[in-house]
Enzyme design. Structure first.
Site, short mmCIF file in Angstrom:
data_model
loop_
_atom_site.label_atom_id
_atom_site.label_comp_id
_atom_site.label_asym_id
_atom_site.label_seq_id
_atom_site.Cartn_x
_atom_site.Cartn_y
_atom_site.Cartn_z
N PHE A 66 0.83 -1.21 0.00
CA PHE A 66 0.00 0.00 0.00
C PHE A 66 0.86 1.26 0.00
O PHE A 66 0.49 2.27 -0.59
CB PHE A 66 -0.94 0.00 1.22
CG PHE A 66 -1.97 1.09 1.20
CD1 PHE A 66 -1.74 2.26 1.90
CD2 PHE A 66 -3.14 0.94 0.48
CE1 PHE A 66 -2.69 3.28 1.88
CE2 PHE A 66 -4.10 1.94 0.47
CZ PHE A 66 -3.87 3.12 1.17
N HIS A 97 -9.28 -7.50 2.28
CA HIS A 97 -8.19 -6.53 2.44
C HIS A 97 -7.27 -6.50 1.23
O HIS A 97 -6.88 -5.44 0.75
CB HIS A 97 -7.39 -6.88 3.69
CG HIS A 97 -6.42 -5.82 4.09
ND1 HIS A 97 -5.19 -6.09 4.58
CD2 HIS A 97 -6.52 -4.48 4.05
CE1 HIS A 97 -4.54 -4.97 4.82
NE2 HIS A 97 -5.35 -3.97 4.52
#
Ligand SMILES: Nc1c(NC[C@H](O)[C@H](O)[C@H](O)CO)[nH]c(=O)[nH]c1=O
Ligand SMILES: CC(=O)[C@@H](O)COP(=O)(O)O
Length: 168
Positions: A66, A97
């Site tokens: 991320f 996720h």
């Protein structure tokens, strides 16, 4: 076409640009480091194999995939960096996720590339299992790091070609 049909480390190498003076940033996510280190090795070795100088390859580390977006932006904004290679491995977990990470990283890296007008390469594996990851990090399907490095080289070649015509 899946990686099972096209080896990630097999690519056309005719007409590649001279990258001896080009500077690269390779950003590596620490999550799943047993795989991301293999991706880094593949990317680094491919850049060297096709003419990059070791002193022109800079490595950066981020906690997870991320963070590849922000880290890539910081490098891509530097005037001395010609291309950024972002490497990560996001393995499907029990929840959604991984989907959120993958979509954020894909879109984020695209945005960085468009904002900076520099190649920012999506060298992120999104496998279902660790086995699939390892198969794509120097295993039977080649190495995603090799592919990411070659993509950066080819995009720099395209940029030079486009700029050459635009200068007349
Ligand atoms: N599960 C994985 C992650 N998760 C961490 C995120 O990337 C990020 O660091 C966290 O959400 C804080 O912002 N990262 C990977 O690279 N791979 C995974 O499988
Ligand atoms: C995406 C991942 O592998 C990690 O964040 C764990 O995911 P989950 O909580 O869905 O198992």
């Amino acid at each position: 076409m899946s990686s099972a049909d096209k080896n990630l480390s097999v690519f056309k190498t005719d007409g590649l640009p001279d990258i001896s003076s080009r500077k690269f940033a390779i950003l590596v996510a620490e999550w799943n480091s047993e795989v991301t280190e293999k991706l880094f090795e593949g990317a680094y070795n491919t850049l060297i194999q096709y003419g990059a100088e070791a002193e022109n390859i800079e490595r950066g580390n981020v906690p997870g995939s991320f963070e590849l977006t922000t880290g890539s932006l910081w490098y891509a904004l530097r005037r001395d960096i010609d291309a950024v290679i972002a490497l990560g491995v996001v393995i499907q977990g029990e929840t959604k996720h991984n989907d959120y990470i993958n979509h954020a990283v894909a879109q984020g890296l695209t945005n960085v590339s468009l904002k900076t007008e520099k190649p920012v390469i999506f060298g992120v594996l999104t496998p279902n299992t660790m086995e699939q990851a390892l198969e794509r990090a120097g295993g039977i399907h080649g190495n995603k790091g090799d592919e990411a490095a070659m993509t950066a080289i080819k995009m720099l070649g395209l940029y030079s070609e486009v700029a050459r015509h635009g200068s007349h």
